[in-house]
Design an enzyme around this catalytic site. Structure first.
Site, PDB file in Angstrom:
ATOM      1  N   HIS A  95      -8.230  -1.831  -1.606  1.00 19.00           N
ATOM      2  CA  HIS A  95      -7.145  -1.084  -2.223  1.00 19.00           C
ATOM      3  C   HIS A  95      -6.565  -0.096  -1.211  1.00 19.00           C
ATOM      4  CE1 HIS A  95      -7.330  -2.437  -6.432  1.00 19.00           C
ATOM      5  NE2 HIS A  95      -8.606  -2.670  -6.180  1.00 19.00           N
ATOM      6  N   ARG A 117       1.775   6.865  -7.455  1.00 21.94           N
ATOM      7  CA  ARG A 117       0.502   6.400  -8.009  1.00 21.94           C
ATOM      8  C   ARG A 117      -0.337   7.617  -8.412  1.00 21.94           C
ATOM      9  NH1 ARG A 117       3.238   2.619  -7.696  1.00 21.94           N
ATOM     10  NH2 ARG A 117       2.840   0.576  -6.749  1.00 21.94           N
ATOM     11  N   ARG A 145      -7.293   2.120   8.660  1.00 24.08           N
ATOM     12  CA  ARG A 145      -6.152   1.979   9.560  1.00 24.08           C
ATOM     13  C   ARG A 145      -5.910   3.264  10.368  1.00 24.08           C
ATOM     14  NH1 ARG A 145      -0.929   0.175   6.530  1.00 24.08           N
ATOM     15  NH2 ARG A 145      -2.494  -1.274   5.722  1.00 24.08           N
ATOM     16  N   TYR A 174      -3.702 -10.934 -11.991  1.00 24.27           N
ATOM     17  CA  TYR A 174      -4.778  -9.969 -12.259  1.00 24.27           C
ATOM     18  C   TYR A 174      -4.523  -9.253 -13.586  1.00 24.27           C
ATOM     19  CZ  TYR A 174      -7.647  -5.757 -11.596  1.00 24.27           C
ATOM     20  OH  TYR A 174      -8.547  -4.734 -11.759  1.00 24.27           O
ATOM     21  N   TRP A 189       2.993  -0.012   4.449  1.00 20.87           N
ATOM     22  CA  TRP A 189       3.890  -0.921   3.731  1.00 20.87           C
ATOM     23  C   TRP A 189       4.726  -0.158   2.701  1.00 20.87           C
ATOM     24  CZ3 TRP A 189       1.723  -6.369   2.256  1.00 20.87           C
ATOM     25  CH2 TRP A 189       1.394  -7.057   3.437  1.00 20.87           C
TER      26      TRP A 189
END
Length: 267
Positions: free
Chosen positions: A139, A169, A147, A96, A162
């Protein structure tokens, strides 16, 4: 948009004055790892077809919406625009990043040969209403919203995220990104890239806690360090953008609330 003749036909018929190239194949870390050829081919073809058609048309200006994924995995943080191609990409989304980097170089070369018509921007993680909430292709923000919501409805006592949760970020609400793009389209004369970000680092652990509050999930949050988590840190030096007196209007908490309301409407 992967079909060059169709893209050329669109430009001939519509004759756009301004083009914001936001189209892209995007997905989760796992999706990028599993299908690198798709991410490279689809994004490269979209970028080259649209930008070539724009170059040969009477269009006034095109803006490529790239990504901070183009910067080296181990770049000094916050990463400046000058860091482009000074080191290796994050392996999990290399394909990407390669395609988007090619688009940025197109803008830079075009700026040399045809000044003022092309500019690239590199926004932080964009989120907000209208996003995709499919966990495989979404994303991090929409995937987590879904979730945590499903965990609340099922009465689960824990949600697993995860990675370690320590990765850093930046998250920017979609309306703020749009405002920044409009500003730069009209004011920034170079080919770019120009970073777009809030200037506020957030760990994935902090993000998970915030989404749990917004959704109303009261269980535990677990972190699976056996799973890939991408680059350890990805924050942006937004000095160029701030020189135009731009600041984001929507806080992370407010933006997450608006995103959750959008999810509920579409669930």
């Amino acid at each position: 948009m992967r079909n060059q003749s169709e893209v050329m036909r669109f430009f001939r018929q519509e004759q756009p004055d301004y083009v914001f190239l936001t189209a892209a194949k995007v997905g989760s870390v796992q999706a990028n790892i599993e299908s690198p050829l798709d991410f490279l081919y689809d994004n490269a073809m979209i970028i080259l077809n649209v930008m070539h058609a724009a170059l040969t048309s009477a269009m006034h200006r095109l803006m490529l919406i790239a990504s901070t994924a183009v910067y080296p995995r181990d770049a000094v943080q916050p990463v400046s625009e000058a860091s482009l191609l000074t080191g290796a990409f994050e392996p999990s989304n290399e394909a990407y990043a390669l395609a988007k980097t090619m688009g940025i170089k197109f803008c830079q070369y075009a700026a040399q040969q045809d000044p003022g018509r092309f500019v690239a921007v590199t926004p932080s993680n964009i989120y907000g209403p209208g996003d995709r909430y499919d966990e495989k292709t979404a994303h991090v923000v929409p995937a987590m919203v879904k979730r945590f919501h499903e965990a609340k409805l099922s009465g689960a006592n824990a949600v697993t995220v995860w990675g370690s949760g320590k990765q850093v970020r930046e998250f920017l609400y979609v309306d703020d990104v749009a405002e920044a793009c409009l500003l730069l389209m009209g004011t920034h004369k170079g080919g770019g890239p120009v970073n777009i970000g809030p200037g506020t680092p957030t760990t994935i652990m902090q993000l998970a806690d915030a989404i749990a509050r917004v959704v109303g999930f009261a269980g535990n949050i677990l972190y699976d360090v056996s799973k890939p988590e991408g680059a350890p840190s990805r924050t942006s030096d937004v000095s160029i953008l701030n020189s135009y007196d731009w600041k984001p209007a929507v806080s992370l908490e407010e933006g997450l609330n608006l995103t959750y309301l959008d999810f509920l409407k579409r669930a």
